[in-house]
Design a protein around this motif. Structure first.
Motif, mmCIF file in Angstrom:
data_model
loop_
_atom_site.group_PDB
_atom_site.id
_atom_site.type_symbol
_atom_site.label_atom_id
_atom_site.label_comp_id
_atom_site.label_asym_id
_atom_site.label_seq_id
_atom_site.Cartn_x
_atom_site.Cartn_y
_atom_site.Cartn_z
ATOM 1 N N ASN A 1 18.517 32.150 -38.273
ATOM 2 C CA ASN A 1 18.393 31.805 -36.860
ATOM 3 C C ASN A 1 17.190 30.902 -36.622
ATOM 4 O O ASN A 1 17.260 29.943 -35.841
ATOM 5 C CB ASN A 1 18.272 33.086 -36.024
ATOM 6 N N ASP A 2 16.074 31.178 -37.294
ATOM 7 C CA ASP A 2 14.884 30.340 -37.153
ATOM 8 C C ASP A 2 15.129 28.934 -37.699
ATOM 9 O O ASP A 2 14.676 27.945 -37.114
ATOM 10 C CB ASP A 2 13.693 30.979 -37.877
ATOM 11 N N ILE A 3 15.835 28.850 -38.813
ATOM 12 C CA ILE A 3 16.170 27.546 -39.392
ATOM 13 C C ILE A 3 17.079 26.766 -38.451
ATOM 14 O O ILE A 3 16.860 25.586 -38.171
ATOM 15 C CB ILE A 3 16.837 27.720 -40.769
ATOM 16 N N LEU A 4 18.105 27.442 -37.941
ATOM 17 C CA LEU A 4 19.076 26.801 -37.044
ATOM 18 C C LEU A 4 18.405 26.323 -35.755
ATOM 19 O O LEU A 4 18.566 25.173 -35.344
ATOM 20 C CB LEU A 4 20.195 27.788 -36.715
ATOM 21 N N GLY A 5 17.634 27.222 -35.116
ATOM 22 C CA GLY A 5 17.015 26.893 -33.840
ATOM 23 C C GLY A 5 16.028 25.744 -33.930
ATOM 24 O O GLY A 5 15.981 24.876 -33.050
ATOM 25 N N ASN A 6 15.243 25.699 -35.004
ATOM 26 C CA ASN A 6 14.245 24.634 -35.155
ATOM 27 C C ASN A 6 14.866 23.319 -35.606
ATOM 28 O O ASN A 6 14.399 22.249 -35.216
ATOM 29 C CB ASN A 6 13.165 25.078 -36.146
ATOM 30 N N SER A 7 15.915 23.385 -36.420
ATOM 31 C CA SER A 7 16.522 22.163 -36.954
ATOM 32 C C SER A 7 17.202 21.324 -35.874
ATOM 33 O O SER A 7 17.266 20.092 -35.975
ATOM 34 C CB SER A 7 17.535 22.509 -38.048
ATOM 35 N N PHE A 8 17.728 21.965 -34.839
ATOM 36 C CA PHE A 8 18.404 21.222 -33.784
ATOM 37 C C PHE A 8 17.453 20.772 -32.675
ATOM 38 O O PHE A 8 17.866 20.065 -31.771
ATOM 39 C CB PHE A 8 19.521 22.072 -33.167
ATOM 40 N N LEU A 9 16.195 21.199 -32.750
ATOM 41 C CA LEU A 9 15.253 20.835 -31.697
ATOM 42 C C LEU A 9 14.119 19.933 -32.182
ATOM 43 O O LEU A 9 13.909 18.846 -31.645
ATOM 44 C CB LEU A 9 14.650 22.109 -31.072
ATOM 45 N N VAL A 10 13.386 20.369 -33.202
ATOM 46 C CA VAL A 10 12.140 19.699 -33.574
ATOM 47 C C VAL A 10 12.353 18.280 -34.121
ATOM 48 O O VAL A 10 11.631 17.359 -33.708
ATOM 49 C CB VAL A 10 11.335 20.562 -34.571
ATOM 50 N N PRO A 11 13.306 18.037 -35.052
ATOM 51 C CA PRO A 11 13.466 16.650 -35.541
ATOM 52 C C PRO A 11 13.760 15.656 -34.421
ATOM 53 O O PRO A 11 13.203 14.546 -34.402
ATOM 54 C CB PRO A 11 14.649 16.762 -36.520
ATOM 55 N N ARG A 12 14.625 16.062 -33.492
ATOM 56 C CA ARG A 12 14.935 15.181 -32.363
ATOM 57 C C ARG A 12 13.693 14.962 -31.497
ATOM 58 O O ARG A 12 13.424 13.846 -31.031
ATOM 59 C CB ARG A 12 16.048 15.816 -31.537
ATOM 60 N N CYS B 1 24.101 16.456 -26.487
ATOM 61 C CA CYS B 1 23.302 17.267 -25.571
ATOM 62 C C CYS B 1 23.899 18.664 -25.426
ATOM 63 O O CYS B 1 23.177 19.665 -25.419
ATOM 64 C CB CYS B 1 23.231 16.573 -24.209
ATOM 65 N N VAL B 2 25.219 18.736 -25.316
ATOM 66 C CA VAL B 2 25.896 20.037 -25.197
ATOM 67 C C VAL B 2 25.689 20.862 -26.462
ATOM 68 O O VAL B 2 25.418 22.072 -26.399
ATOM 69 C CB VAL B 2 27.405 19.842 -24.908
ATOM 70 N N VAL B 3 25.804 20.225 -27.631
ATOM 71 C CA VAL B 3 25.596 20.927 -28.904
ATOM 72 C C VAL B 3 24.158 21.440 -28.992
ATOM 73 O O VAL B 3 23.909 22.581 -29.412
ATOM 74 C CB VAL B 3 25.915 19.994 -30.103
ATOM 75 N N GLN B 4 23.192 20.605 -28.596
ATOM 76 C CA GLN B 4 21.795 21.030 -28.632
ATOM 77 C C GLN B 4 21.554 22.196 -27.668
ATOM 78 O O GLN B 4 20.833 23.146 -28.005
ATOM 79 C CB GLN B 4 20.886 19.859 -28.269
ATOM 80 N N ALA B 5 22.148 22.133 -26.485
ATOM 81 C CA ALA B 5 22.002 23.226 -25.518
ATOM 82 C C ALA B 5 22.612 24.506 -26.066
ATOM 83 O O ALA B 5 22.032 25.594 -25.929
ATOM 84 C CB ALA B 5 22.673 22.844 -24.201
ATOM 85 N N PHE B 6 23.781 24.389 -26.717
ATOM 86 C CA PHE B 6 24.439 25.571 -27.278
ATOM 87 C C PHE B 6 23.585 26.210 -28.361
ATOM 88 O O PHE B 6 23.380 27.432 -28.370
ATOM 89 C CB PHE B 6 25.807 25.186 -27.844
ATOM 90 N N THR B 7 23.071 25.412 -29.286
ATOM 91 C CA THR B 7 22.268 25.969 -30.383
ATOM 92 C C THR B 7 20.945 26.533 -29.871
ATOM 93 O O THR B 7 20.449 27.529 -30.399
ATOM 94 C CB THR B 7 21.991 24.898 -31.450
ATOM 95 N N THR B 8 20.386 25.893 -28.839
ATOM 96 C CA THR B 8 19.137 26.401 -28.271
ATOM 97 C C THR B 8 19.323 27.781 -27.664
ATOM 98 O O THR B 8 18.520 28.699 -27.898
ATOM 99 C CB THR B 8 18.615 25.421 -27.187
ATOM 100 N N HIS B 9 20.401 27.955 -26.896
ATOM 101 C CA HIS B 9 20.659 29.254 -26.286
ATOM 102 C C HIS B 9 21.139 30.284 -27.323
ATOM 103 O O HIS B 9 20.857 31.477 -27.182
ATOM 104 C CB HIS B 9 21.675 29.117 -25.154
ATOM 105 N N MET B 10 21.845 29.808 -28.348
ATOM 106 C CA MET B 10 22.234 30.713 -29.437
ATOM 107 C C MET B 10 20.998 31.247 -30.143
ATOM 108 O O MET B 10 20.931 32.423 -30.512
ATOM 109 C CB MET B 10 23.134 29.984 -30.444
ATOM 110 N N PHE B 11 20.021 30.373 -30.343
ATOM 111 C CA PHE B 11 18.763 30.788 -30.971
ATOM 112 C C PHE B 11 18.097 31.896 -30.165
ATOM 113 O O PHE B 11 17.665 32.917 -30.710
ATOM 114 C CB PHE B 11 17.820 29.588 -31.094
ATOM 115 N N GLY B 12 18.004 31.710 -28.847
ATOM 116 C CA GLY B 12 17.378 32.716 -28.003
ATOM 117 C C GLY B 12 18.147 34.020 -27.958
ATOM 118 O O GLY B 12 17.565 35.102 -28.085
ATOM 119 N N ALA B 13 19.471 33.918 -27.795
ATOM 120 C CA ALA B 13 20.296 35.133 -27.706
ATOM 121 C C ALA B 13 20.337 35.877 -29.038
ATOM 122 O O ALA B 13 20.201 37.106 -29.088
ATOM 123 C CB ALA B 13 21.716 34.766 -27.262
ATOM 124 N N ALA B 14 20.512 35.139 -30.135
ATOM 125 C CA ALA B 14 20.582 35.769 -31.457
ATOM 126 C C ALA B 14 19.250 36.388 -31.861
ATOM 127 O O ALA B 14 19.223 37.359 -32.623
ATOM 128 C CB ALA B 14 21.031 34.751 -32.513
#
Length: 314
Positions: free
Chosen positions: A68-79, A98-111
């Motif tokens: 989850n930490d890998i997923l959440g950071n990979s979709f946010l920090v490089p961009r 943008c939708v994919v980034q929003a989905f992964t961001t909220h998945m990171f928080g919920a997971a």
């Protein structure tokens, strides 16, 4: 009169407001932080996968947290790093990205909440039912808990974003550091009452379930420890539960700071930095805390380092 662009597939991110002299220092701090998150989490996950002595429910469930930490950071920090090097007018992102980034961001928080909840269950069984631990925490149970944690998060976030992407858009500027549900539905000129209600319900249900399970579980664990004369059990409980609780509190406090700053628009820049730290700080500290506190992981690391230091003789 305000000009509107309807259903544009090219959006503009507001990004960070960083002065020219601070861009590269800030860039380097976030870059090396991201690098550390990736190395630490991938390293711990690989170590658990390679070392069969670590193939226990506690460590297998912990792998969900590293992923989850890998997923959440990979979709946010490089961009984020790329956008920092661009002028504001060139911080463009497609609607679908943008939708994919929003989905992964909220998945990171919920997971983050659901995964820590299933790890709490594992600690409860290990301390309160140690004789039945092997019978309860089978491979089937570990898989079931993992699927449940990710499945619940996926459904909750899927509904959240589903209610947003149905809306027509009349604006193009994402008033945030990155794409999230709130910034997406604010692009619409339609009624977003349902989005606000579900978003609030989503947050309340997730936090209530998360905090409630933690309080209930640790209350029962405390009662067991206080009524038991087994010093070994109490020592084990203190060590494993303190690790888990520290990780949970770091995640919870980071999230609460971001949510609180959302209510104060004048602190939008602080909120943006805190939003980044919500991803980076737990991702950096989780492998350190578990690695230092876990005797098995320390032993495995020591064994691995010794094997690497032995050179073949000819």
């Amino acid at each position: 009169m305000e000009n509107y662009t309807y259903n544009s597939f090219t959006l503009q991110l507001e990004g960070l407001n960083v002065s020219e002299e601070s861009i590269y220092p800030v860039f380097l701090v976030f870059f090396f932080s991201y690098l550390f998150v990736m190395i630490a989490n991938v390293g711990i996950a690989c170590l658990i996968f390679i070392d069969k002595s670590l193939h226990h429910p506690m460590y297998l469930l912990f792998c969900n947290l590293t992923f989850n930490d890998i997923l959440g950071n990979s979709f946010l920090v490089p961009r984020l790093l790329l956008d920092m090097l661009r002028p504001p007018s060139q911080r463009l992102i497609s609607y679908y990205e943008c939708v994919v980034q929003a989905f992964t961001t909220h998945m990171f928080g919920a997971a983050s909440h659901t995964v820590l909840m299933i790890m709490t269950f594992d600690r409860y069984v290990a301390i309160c039912n140690p004789l039945r631990y092997s019978a309860i925490m089978t491979n089937k149970m570990v898989i079931g808990l993992t699927v449940s944690a990710w499945g619940v998060a996926f459904v909750l976030v899927g509904i959240l974003l589903g209610l947003t992407i149905r809306l027509n858009r009349c604006r193009t500027v994402i008033e945030s550091l990155y794409c999230n549900n709130a910034s997406l539905f604010k692009l619409s000129c339609e009624n977003v009452f349902i989005n606000n209600v579900y978003g609030l319900t989503f947050t309340v249900v997730l936090l209530t379930a998360s905090i409630g399970s933690m309080v209930l579980t640790y209350t029962k664990i405390t009662v067991v420890c206080l009524t038991s004369n087994n010093k070994s059990l109490n020592s084990k409980a203190l060590k494993t539960c303190s690790t888990h609780l520290v990780v949970y509190l770091i995640m919870l406090i980071s999230g609460f700071i971001v949510i609180t700053l959302h209510r104060f628009p004048q602190y939008s820049d602080y909120r943006k930095y805190c939003a980044i730290l919500f991803h980076i700080i737990p991702g950096s500290l989780n492998p350190i805390i578990y690695g230092v506190q876990s005797a098995e992981i320390c032993k495995s690391l020591s064994k691995l380092s010794r094997s690497k230091s032995v050179l073949p003789s000819f």
